[in-house]
Write an enzyme that holds these catalytic residues in place. Structure first.
Site, PDB file in Angstrom:
ATOM      1  N   LEU A   1     -23.635  42.105  34.897  1.00  0.00           N
ATOM      2  CA  LEU A   1     -22.689  41.521  35.856  1.00  0.00           C
ATOM      3  C   LEU A   1     -21.641  42.539  36.324  1.00  0.00           C
ATOM      4  CD1 LEU A   1     -21.761  38.829  37.217  1.00  0.00           C
ATOM      5  CD2 LEU A   1     -20.133  38.617  35.323  1.00  0.00           C
TER       6      LEU A   1
ATOM      7  N   SER B   1     -16.242  35.653  55.192  1.00  0.00           N
ATOM      8  CA  SER B   1     -15.542  36.620  56.048  1.00  0.00           C
ATOM      9  C   SER B   1     -16.130  38.020  55.897  1.00  0.00           C
ATOM     10  CB  SER B   1     -14.034  36.612  55.773  1.00  0.00           C
ATOM     11  OG  SER B   1     -13.743  37.131  54.505  1.00  0.00           O
TER      12      SER B   1
ATOM     13  N   MET C   1     -21.494  33.318  44.830  1.00  0.00           N
ATOM     14  CA  MET C   1     -20.858  33.010  43.553  1.00  0.00           C
ATOM     15  C   MET C   1     -21.836  32.473  42.501  1.00  0.00           C
ATOM     16  SD  MET C   1     -18.014  34.233  44.374  1.00  0.00           S
ATOM     17  CE  MET C   1     -16.800  33.825  43.125  1.00  0.00           C
ATOM     18  N   ARG C   2     -23.086  32.878  42.576  1.00  0.00           N
ATOM     19  CA  ARG C   2     -24.054  32.568  41.526  1.00  0.00           C
ATOM     20  C   ARG C   2     -24.481  33.873  40.864  1.00  0.00           C
ATOM     21  NH1 ARG C   2     -22.888  27.880  40.524  1.00  0.00           N
ATOM     22  NH2 ARG C   2     -24.708  27.763  39.166  1.00  0.00           N
TER      23      ARG C   2
ATOM     24  N   GLU D   1     -11.618  44.764  52.085  1.00  0.00           N
ATOM     25  CA  GLU D   1     -13.049  44.468  51.899  1.00  0.00           C
ATOM     26  C   GLU D   1     -13.773  44.542  53.237  1.00  0.00           C
ATOM     27  OE1 GLU D   1     -14.086  41.088  49.400  1.00  0.00           O
ATOM     28  OE2 GLU D   1     -12.106  41.100  48.488  1.00  0.00           O
TER      29      GLU D   1
ATOM     30  N   HIS E   1     -17.014  43.300  45.109  1.00  0.00           N
ATOM     31  CA  HIS E   1     -16.268  42.635  44.039  1.00  0.00           C
ATOM     32  C   HIS E   1     -14.779  42.926  44.242  1.00  0.00           C
ATOM     33  CE1 HIS E   1     -15.636  40.790  40.172  1.00  0.00           C
ATOM     34  NE2 HIS E   1     -14.830  41.783  39.854  1.00  0.00           N
TER      35      HIS E   1
HETATM   36  C1  GAR Z   1     -14.367  38.068  48.445  1.00  0.00           C
HETATM   37  O1  GAR Z   1     -13.066  38.392  48.049  1.00  0.00           O
HETATM   38  C2  GAR Z   1     -15.376  38.732  47.526  1.00  0.00           C
HETATM   39  O2  GAR Z   1     -14.992  39.999  47.103  1.00  0.00           O
HETATM   40  C3  GAR Z   1     -15.385  37.763  46.386  1.00  0.00           C
HETATM   41  O3  GAR Z   1     -15.348  36.492  46.969  1.00  0.00           O
HETATM   42  C4  GAR Z   1     -14.647  36.569  48.218  1.00  0.00           C
HETATM   43  C5  GAR Z   1     -15.533  35.978  49.283  1.00  0.00           C
HETATM   44  O4  GAR Z   1     -14.854  35.871  50.511  1.00  0.00           O
HETATM   45  N1  GAR Z   1     -16.543  37.934  45.563  1.00  0.00           N
HETATM   46  C6  GAR Z   1     -16.577  37.682  44.264  1.00  0.00           C
HETATM   47  O5  GAR Z   1     -15.621  37.271  43.638  1.00  0.00           O
HETATM   48  C7  GAR Z   1     -17.922  37.938  43.616  1.00  0.00           C
HETATM   49  N2  GAR Z   1     -17.824  37.783  42.190  1.00  0.00           N
HETATM   50  P1  GAR Z   1     -15.647  35.690  51.866  1.00  0.00           P
HETATM   51  O6  GAR Z   1     -16.599  34.500  51.681  1.00  0.00           O
HETATM   52  O7  GAR Z   1     -14.578  35.381  52.862  1.00  0.00           O
HETATM   53  O8  GAR Z   1     -16.391  36.957  52.161  1.00  0.00           O
END
Ligand code: GAR
Length: 197
Positions: free
Chosen positions: A145, A14, A91-92, A175, A110
């Site tokens: 990180l 998203s 997420m890697r 976000e 984040h």
């Molecule tokens: C989001 O909330 C982003 O901030 C988080 O994953 C979600 C992805 O949502 N990122 C992390 O946790 C990174 N460590 P999306 O695929 O709908 O953008």
């Protein structure tokens, strides 16, 4: 000339969609590539349908060899003449070998008010700690990180009865506002922080 942006995703994407939607008209950047480590990421099908180039590099065959995984990503990036990378729910963990050459040209979002709650399960940890506000951060990526210079933050209240899911949804809305605002500014060479609201 427009900056060419690669967006890295692992899931629904998203944030990627919000970034893509923002890069029109006089915006200084354009989406050039979406990369996922997950072939089933909903965002990959969406990006393809928009006519954006996509690449999938499944991390699983590279188990135990992050260097080889990152070399494959670098090889897929190379033909696209990318100027900026936006990590958007990727997420890697990327090691210094990949990050260092891109430092200053790679952003991440984040779901916490960094430096609080680096890593995973940010919303559950914020609730457990009794926080009264939460939010999200866009920062430059460095080898450490969820570290690196903060480029913007958006804050939301924690409400009575919040669960990690309700809080995550409230933060995610922000976000989608924060990341495009930061990218627009950053792509113009302006690294001043965007603080919302
Ligand atoms: C989001 O909330 C982003 O901030 C988080 O994953 C979600 C992805 O949502 N990122 C992390 O946790 C990174 N460590 P999306 O695929 O709908 O953008």
């Amino acid at each position: 000339m427009s900056k060419r942006v690669a967006i890295f995703i692992s899931g629904g994407g998203s944030n990627m969609r919000a970034l893509v939607a923002s890069m029109t008209g006089e915006h200084p950047a354009r989406p050039a590539l979406v990369i996922s480590n997950n072939a089933d990421a909903g965002g990959i099908a969406w990006a393809r349908a928009q006519g954006i180039a996509t690449e999938v590099v499944d991390h699983r065959p590279f188990k135990g060899d992050r260097t080889a995984f990152e070399s494959e990503i670098a090889a897929r990036l190379a033909p696209h003449a990318i100027d900026l990378i936006c990590l958007a729910g990727f997420m890697r963990v990327l090691t210094a070998g990949f990050v260092t050459p891109w430092q200053g040209r790679m952003l991440n979002i984040h779901p916490s008010l960094l430096p609080k709650y680096r890593g995973l399960d940010t919303h559950a940890r914020a609730l457990a700690a009794g926080e009264t506000e939460a939010g999200c951060t866009v920062h430059e990526v460095t080898p450490a990180l969820d570290d690196g210079p903060i480029l913007g933050q958006a804050r939301v209240p924690v409400l009575p009865g919040d669960t990690p899911q309700t809080l995550a949804a409230r933060v995610l809305e922000q976000e989608h506002i924060l990341y495009p605002a930061v990218l627009r500014r950053f792509a113009q060479g302006d690294h001043t922080q965007v603080m919302l609201p």
